[in-house]
Design an enzyme around this catalytic site. Structure first.
Site, mmCIF file in Angstrom:
data_model
loop_
_atom_site.group_PDB
_atom_site.id
_atom_site.type_symbol
_atom_site.label_atom_id
_atom_site.label_comp_id
_atom_site.label_asym_id
_atom_site.label_seq_id
_atom_site.Cartn_x
_atom_site.Cartn_y
_atom_site.Cartn_z
ATOM 1 N N ASP A 143 11.618 94.511 60.794
ATOM 2 C CA ASP A 143 12.022 95.830 60.618
ATOM 3 C C ASP A 143 12.936 96.331 61.953
ATOM 4 O O ASP A 143 12.981 95.377 63.094
ATOM 5 C CB ASP A 143 10.856 96.494 61.130
ATOM 6 N N SER A 216 -0.433 99.474 53.692
ATOM 7 C CA SER A 216 -0.565 100.701 54.208
ATOM 8 C C SER A 216 0.681 101.109 54.565
ATOM 9 O O SER A 216 0.899 102.302 55.436
ATOM 10 C CB SER A 216 -1.496 100.705 55.479
ATOM 11 N N GLU A 258 -9.281 96.689 53.182
ATOM 12 C CA GLU A 258 -8.348 95.384 53.178
ATOM 13 C C GLU A 258 -8.947 94.329 52.790
ATOM 14 O O GLU A 258 -10.271 93.954 53.060
ATOM 15 C CB GLU A 258 -7.773 95.359 54.638
#
Length: 377
Positions: A143, A216, A258
């Site tokens: 990212d 998420s 999760e």
């Protein structure tokens, strides 16, 4: 060869990111270590996904052939948002670097190749070159640092030490503009594990038609409120969205905690379509290329519903405008009625690692930067 990964992920985590697949592939080739940083009581309070591994912190554990070390402290350096306290922030990060435990310290010294994932791991670039000048550093740009809201110190350290990095791996050409320069950058998109889609999994759903969302990241709960109300005969399964999905309610919205990556695969294989409900809050355009969930939906040949900004040109994706009920209904309807074949053309993770280790052998790693008019706003 000895390979070391430094990341804010842990190799044993339930949630899987690209760094897990790359590390797993490296473990099949050489001695591989995984140094997980940034876990503390503070990060656990904030919902750190590695909390379940905290009992195994600060000791060596081997998992699936990878030597793992999860470093936990009472505190860890964090983003101080007041510009007047930048010196204090920088001092915290410097102190943190001096406290690296003995085992990962030795890994820094004797690894031939070190993979640094974007984020907190960036602060160790200078230490790697100081302790181990001959180590090859590969930066995994999962990212952009601005997108994941990194501290000013991390961003300044990245720029200051950028030329110490031997290879900068970009999974999307749209990330090139966030780098200080592109001389050492290569373009290597994310891979897939085709073996997982070749298996037959038991159907986890009941008789009702169902769709699924996993993860998420940038989770937009409003999509499910709108879509679930518009399609009462369709079940919406949301897996691992955590606090972002805490307020979602409805007879056809099923919230799952999760779960291990492998446990999510039956839900994907048997879904009518997959959902990548990304928020529009300055969402990066590189999601077109880097969304693993969208890539996985394509791997299983199921349609995907996602915002227009993540649509790209891959087959089987149907776009909508976040918050717009009409476009959401249209995208869901199109996904449900799709009969066109969906073919994923991604490389395998083995091919990805081949390119990371020897980019000069693969012309397709050459970076190109899209003209401004081709970029998605």
């Amino acid at each position: 060869m000895k390979a070391l990964f430094i990341s804010a992920h842990d190799f044993r985590s339930l949630r899987r990111a690209s760094v897990h697949f790359i590390a797993g592939e490296m473990a099949a080739r050489c001695t591989t270590r995984f140094f997980s940083v940034g876990l503390s009581l503070l990060s656990q309070y904030r919902g750190d996904t590695r909390t379940g591994l905290a009992s195994d912190a600060n000791r060596l554990v081997t998992h699936q052939g990878v030597q793992c070390y999860l470093w936990k402290m009472l505190w860890h350096p964090f983003h101080i948002r007041r510009p007047g306290l930048r010196r204090m922030e920088a001092a915290m990060f410097r102190a943190y670097r001096t406290m690296v435990p003995a085992i990962p310290q030795q890994w820094l010294r004797d690894s031939n190749i070190v993979f640094i994932e974007s984020g907190l791991a960036v602060i160790f670039i200078e230490d790697i070159k100081r302790l181990n000048p001959n180590a090859r550093i590969i930066y995994l740009a999962s990212d952009e640092l601005d997108v994941i809201d990194c501290a000013a110190t991390i961003k300044s350290e990245f720029k200051r030490n950028f030329d110490k990095i031997d290879t900068v791996r970009l999974p999307s050409q749209y990330m090139a503009e966030s780098m200080p320069h592109s001389r050492t950058s290569i373009l290597v998109p994310h891979g897939v594990d085709r073996s997982i889609a070749a298996k037959a999994y038991p159907n986890p759903y009941g008789p009702r038609r169902s769709c699924v969302a996993v993860g998420s990241m940038l989770f937009d709960a409003s999509f499910f409120r709108i879509a679930a109300a518009a399609f009462p005969d369709l079940d919406f399964h949301v897996i691992g969205a955590g606090r972002a999905a805490a307020d979602l309610k409805g007879h056809n919205i099923i919230i799952h905690p999760e779960m291990a990556y492998a446990a999510t695969l039956p839900y994907v294989q048997h879904a009518a379509f997959g959902v990548a409900a990304y928020r529009h809050d300055n969402s990066p355009r590189y999601l077109i290329d880097t969304s693993l969930k969208l890539r996985q939906f394509g791997l299983f040949s199921i349609p995907a519903v996602c915002p227009y900004f993540a649509l790209g040109t891959a087959s089987g994706r149907f776009g909508y405008t976040p918050g717009d009920a009409a476009s959401i209904a249209s995208a869901v309807s199109a996904a449900l009625s799709n009969r066109a074949p969906i073919i994923d053309t991604s490389q395998s993770w083995s091919e990805v690692v081949d390119r990371l280790l020897s980019p000069a052998d693969f012309p397709d790693t050459k970076l190109w930067v899209a003209p401004a008019e081709d970029c998605i706003a």
